[in-house]
Scaffold this motif. Structure first.
Motif, PDB file in Angstrom:
ATOM      1  N   PHE A  37       0.818  -1.199   0.000  1.00 16.43           N
ATOM      2  CA  PHE A  37       0.000   0.000   0.000  1.00 16.43           C
ATOM      3  C   PHE A  37       0.859   1.259   0.000  1.00 16.43           C
ATOM      4  O   PHE A  37       0.680   2.155  -0.815  1.00 16.43           O
ATOM      5  CB  PHE A  37      -0.935  -0.031   1.210  1.00 16.43           C
ATOM      6  N   SER A  38       1.852   1.286   0.885  1.00 15.87           N
ATOM      7  CA  SER A  38       2.660   2.505   0.944  1.00 15.87           C
ATOM      8  C   SER A  38       3.557   2.638  -0.291  1.00 15.87           C
ATOM      9  O   SER A  38       3.846   3.741  -0.726  1.00 15.87           O
ATOM     10  CB  SER A  38       3.482   2.530   2.229  1.00 15.87           C
ATOM     11  N   HIS A  39       3.951   1.490  -0.851  1.00 18.23           N
ATOM     12  CA  HIS A  39       4.738   1.604  -2.072  1.00 18.23           C
ATOM     13  C   HIS A  39       3.902   2.215  -3.193  1.00 18.23           C
ATOM     14  O   HIS A  39       4.373   3.050  -3.958  1.00 18.23           O
ATOM     15  CB  HIS A  39       5.263   0.243  -2.516  1.00 18.23           C
ATOM     16  N   LYS A  40       2.652   1.797  -3.248  1.00 13.72           N
ATOM     17  CA  LYS A  40       1.773   2.337  -4.286  1.00 13.72           C
ATOM     18  C   LYS A  40       1.642   3.847  -4.149  1.00 13.72           C
ATOM     19  O   LYS A  40       1.629   4.565  -5.140  1.00 13.72           O
ATOM     20  CB  LYS A  40       0.401   1.661  -4.203  1.00 13.72           C
ATOM     21  N   ALA A  72      16.117   3.390 -11.210  1.00  9.60           N
ATOM     22  CA  ALA A  72      17.030   3.216 -10.081  1.00  9.60           C
ATOM     23  C   ALA A  72      16.443   3.827  -8.810  1.00  9.60           C
ATOM     24  O   ALA A  72      16.451   3.221  -7.745  1.00  9.60           O
ATOM     25  CB  ALA A  72      18.381   3.837 -10.403  1.00  9.60           C
ATOM     26  N   PHE A  73      15.879   5.052  -8.937  1.00  7.08           N
ATOM     27  CA  PHE A  73      15.359   5.718  -7.743  1.00  7.08           C
ATOM     28  C   PHE A  73      14.093   5.064  -7.216  1.00  7.08           C
ATOM     29  O   PHE A  73      13.892   4.987  -6.001  1.00  7.08           O
ATOM     30  CB  PHE A  73      15.158   7.215  -7.999  1.00  7.08           C
ATOM     31  N   ALA A  74      13.255   4.554  -8.135  1.00  6.90           N
ATOM     32  CA  ALA A  74      12.036   3.885  -7.676  1.00  6.90           C
ATOM     33  C   ALA A  74      12.412   2.716  -6.771  1.00  6.90           C
ATOM     34  O   ALA A  74      11.831   2.527  -5.698  1.00  6.90           O
ATOM     35  CB  ALA A  74      11.219   3.398  -8.866  1.00  6.90           C
ATOM     36  N   VAL A  75      13.409   1.952  -7.189  1.00 11.68           N
ATOM     37  CA  VAL A  75      13.808   0.802  -6.387  1.00 11.68           C
ATOM     38  C   VAL A  75      14.536   1.266  -5.124  1.00 11.68           C
ATOM     39  O   VAL A  75      14.349   0.723  -4.038  1.00 11.68           O
ATOM     40  CB  VAL A  75      14.691  -0.151  -7.220  1.00 11.68           C
ATOM     41  N   TYR A  76      15.325   2.335  -5.256  1.00 15.49           N
ATOM     42  CA  TYR A  76      16.065   2.853  -4.096  1.00 15.49           C
ATOM     43  C   TYR A  76      15.117   3.295  -2.983  1.00 15.49           C
ATOM     44  O   TYR A  76      15.255   2.903  -1.827  1.00 15.49           O
ATOM     45  CB  TYR A  76      16.958   4.013  -4.545  1.00 15.49           C
ATOM     46  N   PHE A  77      14.097   4.098  -3.358  1.00 19.24           N
ATOM     47  CA  PHE A  77      13.139   4.571  -2.348  1.00 19.24           C
ATOM     48  C   PHE A  77      12.459   3.391  -1.671  1.00 19.24           C
ATOM     49  O   PHE A  77      12.220   3.389  -0.466  1.00 19.24           O
ATOM     50  CB  PHE A  77      12.089   5.484  -2.981  1.00 19.24           C
ATOM     51  N   ASP A  78      12.177   2.375  -2.483  1.00 22.98           N
ATOM     52  CA  ASP A  78      11.500   1.210  -1.948  1.00 22.98           C
ATOM     53  C   ASP A  78      12.390   0.487  -0.935  1.00 22.98           C
ATOM     54  O   ASP A  78      11.933   0.059   0.122  1.00 22.98           O
ATOM     55  CB  ASP A  78      11.125   0.283  -3.109  1.00 22.98           C
ATOM     56  N   GLN A  79      13.663   0.398  -1.260  1.00 26.47           N
ATOM     57  CA  GLN A  79      14.603  -0.254  -0.338  1.00 26.47           C
ATOM     58  C   GLN A  79      14.701   0.534   0.964  1.00 26.47           C
ATOM     59  O   GLN A  79      14.702  -0.034   2.047  1.00 26.47           O
ATOM     60  CB  GLN A  79      16.002  -0.352  -0.979  1.00 26.47           C
ATOM     61  N   MET A  80      14.766   1.869   0.837  1.00 33.18           N
ATOM     62  CA  MET A  80      14.861   2.731   2.023  1.00 33.18           C
ATOM     63  C   MET A  80      13.640   2.532   2.917  1.00 33.18           C
ATOM     64  O   MET A  80      13.742   2.386   4.128  1.00 33.18           O
ATOM     65  CB  MET A  80      14.954   4.200   1.586  1.00 33.18           C
ATOM     66  N   ARG A  81      12.477   2.526   2.260  1.00 35.39           N
ATOM     67  CA  ARG A  81      11.218   2.374   3.000  1.00 35.39           C
ATOM     68  C   ARG A  81      11.212   1.057   3.782  1.00 35.39           C
ATOM     69  O   ARG A  81      10.779   0.988   4.924  1.00 35.39           O
ATOM     70  CB  ARG A  81      10.064   2.405   1.998  1.00 35.39           C
ATOM     71  N   LYS A  82      11.732  -0.001   3.130  1.00 39.65           N
ATOM     72  CA  LYS A  82      11.729  -1.308   3.792  1.00 39.65           C
ATOM     73  C   LYS A  82      12.686  -1.339   4.971  1.00 39.65           C
ATOM     74  O   LYS A  82      12.434  -1.982   5.968  1.00 39.65           O
ATOM     75  CB  LYS A  82      12.111  -2.401   2.771  1.00 39.65           C
ATOM     76  N   LYS A  83      13.816  -0.633   4.814  1.00 39.95           N
ATOM     77  CA  LYS A  83      14.818  -0.624   5.896  1.00 39.95           C
ATOM     78  C   LYS A  83      14.252   0.015   7.143  1.00 39.95           C
ATOM     79  O   LYS A  83      14.561  -0.375   8.251  1.00 39.95           O
ATOM     80  CB  LYS A  83      16.064   0.143   5.425  1.00 39.95           C
ATOM     81  N   ARG A  84      13.421   1.071   6.954  1.00 33.49           N
ATOM     82  CA  ARG A  84      12.921   1.816   8.105  1.00 33.49           C
ATOM     83  C   ARG A  84      12.051   0.990   9.023  1.00 33.49           C
ATOM     84  O   ARG A  84      11.361   0.096   8.698  1.00 33.49           O
ATOM     85  CB  ARG A  84      12.178   3.069   7.629  1.00 33.49           C
TER      86      ARG A  84
END
Lengths: 316, 324
Positions: free
Chosen positions: B16-19, B312-324
């Protein structure tokens, strides 16, 4: 287990291929191996047709091959090596990358094999003769006709098909050079669609939006032209914007016949194939040939496409 | 079973948040291009963007299911082309009636997908290899079958209207867009309301666990690759209908754009993650971006670079979000 079976089948298939090729090559006629930039496109098939015609007339045997994609340098180098293994008397080649085949061709020449470049050709040092369309000249011819159609005034967009292949680049350079001689005409946009119909269609559509006052679109190959044709039709602007193409196909011929495509440049691929084999045969017989043989290019439109000197150059 | 269910639930939360992030990216892009050139949001151009999304969107939807399982399908571009060529052959050479020829082409796509699936499950080929083989096979067969010439559908004017006819007579609103919407809804239902969606994610997140909980992994995988092939077949229908011909050498690089759409849409290439709405938004981001850059007359070579940066940034933001 299953994998072993598969490997076995592949190995057997390869070996049969290796054995079969020299057997087939066992023939008394002089053998000319032709390697093109590509294979699938109608243009290459037309070159092949001309080459086969000449082979029949001059009593030589030819093979004609090319990689599926006009970017596969490695594949082409392999094809060249394989062809040389079959001991041809002459090699005719349109190299994707002239550097990567220079060494091999020089060795071949040292062994007395005749090397003829066609279309994109091979390096000057390696070639005994080059048979090709002068692409800069072809671009200039397109520009002359564009200027005539625009009455020396207007805005032009260009849809090219490659920024790296030399003759694709020259078709655009020649066009730009000639257009620069007309102060009333401006080139407002150049985009590249890889000769892909759909991409070129999208480019044509956005071009009409970005430059609402565009008068003419020049496209540098068949895919770009048919793509632009489809795109302009989808936005209902095919009658407002003049479309100039390059090469031919059934779809392009239809468009030109109805006037929706105002005209196009055609090369002479059949003649190119023919003259390539002819030049190779002459060189094999120890005759002199010119170092550059221009196979010419022509403007065609609805008015002359059925004329005797044009109709045979257009292919489906 | 319980394990896969709880897993599914957790994923829906993060999805949901990724969307939201990618919808924000899409909105930002649209606003930016609108400021640069107000024509960007004209009715005509919106339709142009939607039509441009059709083929890639279709391929992306199909490849998404495969990516959910942790697999990859790099044959979708070539399979799409092969499907359209086979439709053309059925129609023009074998005298199939039009609907049968269309269905045949789509089924050819499904068959190719199933064969890739068999390669992955029964021949133990890595998905990349199995589908690379399929890509090369279909690419070659397209050329052989068509005799290296385009197959024209000019004898069937109806064929071109399948994609380019106006829906309900609304000018500019092409049927292809309606087909894309319909197929997206079907894909969404398959994803959220049937076992295909749940099992593809379950297989992707932990294949062994899925197997132990009684899922016939091989059978489902073959089905999912076949499904991807069917979507590619529909993509082939739309493409050839727009072009009025089946072009045997087309489709180069289409698979990568489709995979990029799925990845921007939140699919993880290691499997077990992603969604259908995400994929379709991913496809919309790519076509809106390409369209906007073209309208700004950005040189072609830079356009590709921009799409790469967004990826690259779409995946990067997603990785950051998951780390948090």
């Amino acid at each position: 287990m299953k994998r072993n079976v598969l490997v076995f089948v592949l190995v057997v298939a390869l070996l049969t291929g290796l054995v079969a090729v020299p057997v087939m090559a066992n023939d008394e006629k002089p053998y000319i191996a032709m390697i093109a930039l590509g294979y699938g496109h109608q243009f290459w098939q037309a070159v092949r047709m001309g080459a086969e015609q000449a082979a029949e007339e001059f009593g030589v045997r030819i093979t004609f091959e090319g990689p599926e994609d006009e970017t596969m340098v490695d594949r082409q180098v392999d094809m060249l090596k394989t062809a040389l293994a079959n001991k041809p008397q002459a090699i005719a080649m349109a190299a994707i990358d002239t550097e990567s085949v220079a060494g091999i061709l020089q060795e071949a020449k040292a062994e007395g094999i005749v090397v003829v470049g066609f279309d994109a050709g091979v390096g000057d040092a390696e070639s005994d003769a080059k048979v090709s369309t002068d692409s800069v000249e072809a671009g200039r011819l397109a520009a002359e006709n564009a200027a005539r159609l625009l009455n020396n005034e207007g805005k032009i967009g260009i849809i090219g098909h490659s920024q790296t292949t030399i003759d694709a680049v020259q078709r655009v350079i020649g066009f730009q050079e000639k257009i620069a001689e007309f102060p009333g005409i401006q080139i407002v946009d150049i985009q590249y669609g890889e000769g892909d119909h759909l991409r070129s269609a999208e480019i044509a559509k956005t071009m009409t939006l970005a430059h609402a006052d565009i008068d003419l679109i020049y496209t540098s190959n068949e895919g770009s032209c048919v793509g632009a044709y489809i795109g302009l039709r989808e936005v209902g602007k095919i009658r407002d914007i003049m479309l100039v193409g390059f090469d031919s196909s059934a779809a392009m011929k239809d468009g030109i016949r109805t006037g929706e495509i105002v005209g196009a440049i055609t090369q002479d691929p059949v003649g190119m194939g023919y003259k390539t084999v002819e030049a190779a045969v002459k060189l094999l017989n120890g005759e002199q040939v010119d170092s550059f043989i221009d196979t010419g290019c022509y403007w065609y439109d609805a008015s002359n496409m059925d004329a005797d000197h044009i109709a045979p150059l257009l292919y489906d | 079973m319980t394990q896969t269910k709880t897993l599914g639930k957790r994923l829906t939360g993060t999805e949901f948040s990724h969307k939201l992030i990618i919808i924000a990216v899409l909105v930002l892009l649209v606003v930016f291009f609108y400021i640069m050139n107000p024509n960007y949001l004209s009715y005509g151009n919106i339709m142009t963007i939607l039509l441009a999304t059709c083929v890639n969107g279709m391929l992306a939807l199909g490849v998404s299911f495969v990516i959910f399982t942790g697999g990859i399908d790099i044959s979708v571009g070539a399979v799409m082309t092969f499907s359209s060529v086979m439709s053309g052959v059925a129609l023009t050479r074998w005298g199939f009636p039009l609907p049968a020829a269309i269905l045949f082409g789509i089924l050819v796509g499904g068959f190719c997908g199933a064969v890739s699936g068999i390669g992955v499950t029964k021949m133990f080929l890595p998905p990349f290899i199995a589908t690379m083989a399929m890509q090369m096979i279909t690419k070659g067969l397209s050329l052989v079958v068509s005799n290296m010439r385009p197959i024209y559908f000019t004898s069937e004017p109806v064929y071109q209207r399948i994609a380019t006819g106006s829906f309900l007579g609304i000018s500019g609103f092409h049927n292809a867009i309606v087909i894309l919407i319909a197929v997206t809804i079907i894909a969404y239902i398959l994803f959220s309301k049937t076992l295909i969606g749940r099992y593809s994610l379950a297989i992707g997140s932990n294949e062994e666990a899925a197997r132990l909980s009684g899922v016939n992994v091989d059978r489902w995988k073959i089905g999912i690759y076949a499904l991807g092939g069917l979507f590619a077949g529909v993509g082939g229908l739309i493409m050839s209908s727009r072009l009025g011909s089946a072009q045997p050498q087309l489709g180069v690089g289409y698979e990568l754009e489709a995979i990029a759409a799925a990845v921007i849409g939140g699919s993880s290439l290691s499997g077990g993650e992603g969604s259908i709405p995400g994929t379709i938004i991913g496809a919309l981001i790519i076509s809106s971006l390409t369209n906007g850059l073209r309208i700004m007359s950005v040189p072609t070579e830079l356009q590709s670079a921009f799409v790469g940066i967004v990826l690259a940034f779409a995946v990067y933001f997603d990785q950051m979000r998951k780390k948090r």
